[in-house]
Design an enzyme around this catalytic site. Structure first.
Site, mmCIF file in Angstrom:
data_model
loop_
_atom_site.group_PDB
_atom_site.id
_atom_site.type_symbol
_atom_site.label_atom_id
_atom_site.label_comp_id
_atom_site.label_asym_id
_atom_site.label_seq_id
_atom_site.Cartn_x
_atom_site.Cartn_y
_atom_site.Cartn_z
ATOM 1 N N ARG A 1 -29.925 -10.288 17.189
ATOM 2 C CA ARG A 1 -28.936 -11.101 18.222
ATOM 3 C C ARG A 1 -28.196 -9.942 19.188
ATOM 4 N NH1 ARG A 1 -23.750 -14.257 17.634
ATOM 5 N NH2 ARG A 1 -23.663 -15.729 19.388
ATOM 6 N N CYS B 1 11.874 5.570 10.461
ATOM 7 C CA CYS B 1 11.037 5.014 9.784
ATOM 8 C C CYS B 1 11.593 4.462 8.636
ATOM 9 C CB CYS B 1 9.903 5.947 9.308
ATOM 10 S SG CYS B 1 8.763 5.440 8.021
ATOM 11 N N CYS C 1 10.287 6.391 5.268
ATOM 12 C CA CYS C 1 10.296 7.986 5.193
ATOM 13 C C CYS C 1 11.160 8.221 4.082
ATOM 14 C CB CYS C 1 10.735 8.590 6.356
ATOM 15 S SG CYS C 1 9.251 9.055 7.330
ATOM 16 N N ASN D 1 9.742 -5.387 -2.519
ATOM 17 C CA ASN D 1 9.693 -5.722 -0.875
ATOM 18 C C ASN D 1 10.987 -6.569 -0.926
ATOM 19 O OD1 ASN D 1 9.012 -6.838 1.589
ATOM 20 N ND2 ASN D 1 6.902 -6.433 1.057
ATOM 21 N N ASP D 2 11.756 -5.802 0.261
ATOM 22 C CA ASP D 2 13.080 -6.599 0.678
ATOM 23 C C ASP D 2 12.904 -8.009 1.182
ATOM 24 O OD1 ASP D 2 14.418 -4.221 -0.108
ATOM 25 O OD2 ASP D 2 13.839 -3.169 1.649
ATOM 26 N N HIS E 1 5.052 11.032 7.000
ATOM 27 C CA HIS E 1 4.673 10.002 7.895
ATOM 28 C C HIS E 1 3.484 9.933 8.716
ATOM 29 C CE1 HIS E 1 6.576 6.659 10.455
ATOM 30 N NE2 HIS E 1 5.871 7.347 11.528
ATOM 31 N N ASN F 1 -2.891 -2.878 3.886
ATOM 32 C CA ASN F 1 -3.119 -3.166 5.296
ATOM 33 C C ASN F 1 -3.042 -1.922 6.174
ATOM 34 O OD1 ASN F 1 -3.595 -5.992 4.896
ATOM 35 N ND2 ASN F 1 -1.266 -6.414 4.958
ATOM 36 N N GLY G 1 -1.919 -6.151 10.949
ATOM 37 C CA GLY G 1 -0.648 -6.347 10.602
ATOM 38 C C GLY G 1 0.168 -5.391 10.146
ATOM 39 N N SER H 1 2.700 -2.941 9.540
ATOM 40 C CA SER H 1 4.074 -2.974 10.213
ATOM 41 C C SER H 1 4.528 -1.622 10.657
ATOM 42 C CB SER H 1 5.182 -3.921 9.468
ATOM 43 O OG SER H 1 5.396 -3.104 8.336
ATOM 44 N N HIS I 1 3.596 4.766 8.701
ATOM 45 C CA HIS I 1 3.523 5.631 7.396
ATOM 46 C C HIS I 1 2.532 5.012 6.369
ATOM 47 C CE1 HIS I 1 6.700 8.158 4.881
ATOM 48 N NE2 HIS I 1 5.746 7.688 4.082
ATOM 49 N N HIS J 1 1.365 3.653 3.506
ATOM 50 C CA HIS J 1 1.763 2.580 2.435
ATOM 51 C C HIS J 1 0.854 1.436 2.020
ATOM 52 C CE1 HIS J 1 2.908 0.474 5.903
ATOM 53 N NE2 HIS J 1 2.797 -0.586 5.197
ATOM 54 N N GLN K 1 0.795 -2.328 -0.594
ATOM 55 C CA GLN K 1 1.639 -3.377 -1.433
ATOM 56 C C GLN K 1 1.091 -3.830 -2.527
ATOM 57 O OE1 GLN K 1 3.233 -6.453 1.248
ATOM 58 N NE2 GLN K 1 2.424 -5.933 3.005
ATOM 59 N N GLU L 1 -14.239 -15.035 -8.303
ATOM 60 C CA GLU L 1 -15.048 -13.912 -9.085
ATOM 61 C C GLU L 1 -15.300 -13.781 -10.392
ATOM 62 O OE1 GLU L 1 -13.438 -10.174 -7.397
ATOM 63 O OE2 GLU L 1 -14.208 -10.365 -5.308
ATOM 64 N N LYS M 1 -14.066 -8.165 15.545
ATOM 65 C CA LYS M 1 -14.806 -9.382 15.125
ATOM 66 C C LYS M 1 -13.654 -10.505 14.855
ATOM 67 C CE LYS M 1 -17.674 -11.682 11.751
ATOM 68 N NZ LYS M 1 -18.669 -12.305 12.947
ATOM 69 N N TYR N 1 -17.919 -21.268 14.964
ATOM 70 C CA TYR N 1 -18.713 -21.660 13.825
ATOM 71 C C TYR N 1 -18.193 -21.040 12.565
ATOM 72 C CZ TYR N 1 -23.174 -22.293 11.332
ATOM 73 O OH TYR N 1 -24.044 -23.045 10.424
#
Ligand code: H2U
Ligand code: ZN
Length: 358
Positions: free
Chosen positions: A41, A65, A68, A90-91, A127, A165, A171, A173, A176, A178, A180, A194, A322, A327
């Site tokens: 295609r 940051c 840092c 995580n705050d 950083h 991420n 996304g 943020s 630096h 890092h 999660q 799985e 992508k 579909y």
């Protein structure tokens, strides 16, 4: 349709059948889901565009940051003056430990409280670094930290999700380096699929699904990195254009089960994979990556193989991504470049990061 000849699994692995040159569906052996593959295609020529999207080089330390060392975070807490890695709760955590167990179920609508916790993991005090540009020893330190956190959180929670991420497109943020870790009492959707497929395979054939899969892929057309200890492939059933699966070649059910050789091998393997990713479009390649290992508090982990998924959104250049729409959203995922083409492109790239070659 007579199904006598239709054994897509065996045909597909040989990789040369007419079936694979036509539009076809491939089954994800780990989730039982299907993906539509439409080879040909994208007959348009490969542009390999290099977009100038990475702006100014970052400073090694950024006073603004929130990750840092020594800096004050959004909630007023001060980060440790850390020299290697740093973990904090995580705050703005999506999961919190102090929730009472409650359920509602009226026969149609159901809900249950979910106790858990969320942590932020800084990979380096620098950083301006990314995992791709850290030393093997520094990456090994991150692997050890992932493993320790998994053990600690696994004492309380059934599922420990280590992930990263990377990049604004995914996304993230903050540049630096890092990741999660979210841990919770329930087994979430993806790992529960799985768990079921690996359990089913193990009870049917007496071997681990991903051990068999790795053995079948080794030396084949979907390999991106292959070492004594690890295999990185664009999986047969990949949905994202340059999706990869990172699998150990010796058994390990969870990150903490990896021995010294496997951990060192993983650091080297990740560095090659990440260099190739960044080299593809000469950009800081965005992705979501994460680890799946045996859930905690389950009797047997014999069917499990720990593995990482990399889900990068990019398709044709540093800016063309992508989208899972139309579909894909309404019927099932679809891809144009085949997993074999994607793997060949990645495998052909230098294992040395382009920024180190300048
Ligand atoms: P991401 O870049 O993947 O979004 O991760 C950063 C996390 O850091 C994010 O989940 C948290 C955000 O809630 N955070 C803090 O805990 N404290 C801060 O001062 C800012 C960001
Ligand atoms: Zn920073």
């Amino acid at each position: 349709m007579s199904d006598g000849a239709a054994r897509p699994e065996s045909i597909g692995v040989r990789g040369d059948a007419a079936l694979l040159r036509s539009s076809h569906r491939r089954r994800n052996a780990l989730t039982g889901e299907w993906v539509l593959v439409s080879p040909g295609r994208t007959k348009r020529p490969w542009q390999g565009a290099v977009a100038d999207v990475d702006s100014e080089p970052l400073p090694a330390y950024d006073p603004d940051c929130y990750l840092c060392p020594g800096n004050v975070r959004a909630n007023g807490e001060t980060n440790a003056d850390y020299g290697t890695t740093f973990v904090f709760t995580n705050d703005f955590a999506a999961l919190r430990p102090d929730v009472a167990v409650e359920r509602v179920d009226d026969g149609l609508l159901r809900a249950e409280t979910e106790p858990g916790t969320c942590r932020v993991v800084c990979f380096s005090p620098r950083h301006d670094l990314t995992l791709a540009r850290m030393s093997p020893d520094e990456v090994r330190t991150v692997i050890d930290l992932w493993a320790e956190q998994t053990v600690e959180l696994g004492r309380t929670f059934r599922w420990v999700q280590v992930f990263e991420n990377r990049g604004e497109m995914m996304g993230a943020s903050n540049p630096h380096p890092h990741g999660q870790i979210w841990a919770g009492g329930a087994l979430p959707l993806e790992p529960s699929k799985e768990d079921a497929t690996q359990r089913g395979y193990h009870s049917a054939v007496g071997r681990r699904l991903l051990a068999d899969y790795a053995a079948r892929e080794a030396g084949g057309p979907r390999v991106v990195v292959e070492t004594d200890e690890w295999l990185v492939v664009v999986p047969y059933w990949a949905v994202w254009p340059f999706e990869t699966l990172v699998v150990p070649r010796r058994p390990a059910a969870r990150l903490p089960d990896l021995d010294d050789a496997q951990r060192n091998g993983l650091a080297d393997t990740l560095l090659v994979l990440l260099a190739r990713y960044d080299n593809l479009f000469q950009t800081m390649f965005p992705y979501s990556m994460g680890w799946h290992g045996a859930p905690f508090a389950d009797e047997s982990t014999d069917h499990w193989t720990v593995h990482a998924h990399f889900y990068p959104p990019l398709l044709r250049s540093a800016t063309v991504r992508k989208f899972m729409v139309g579909y894909e959203l309404l019927a099932e995922p679809q891809r144009d470049i085949t997993p074999e083409e994607a793997a060949a492109r990645l495998a052909a790239l230098s294992a040395e990061h382009y920024l180190d070659r300048r």
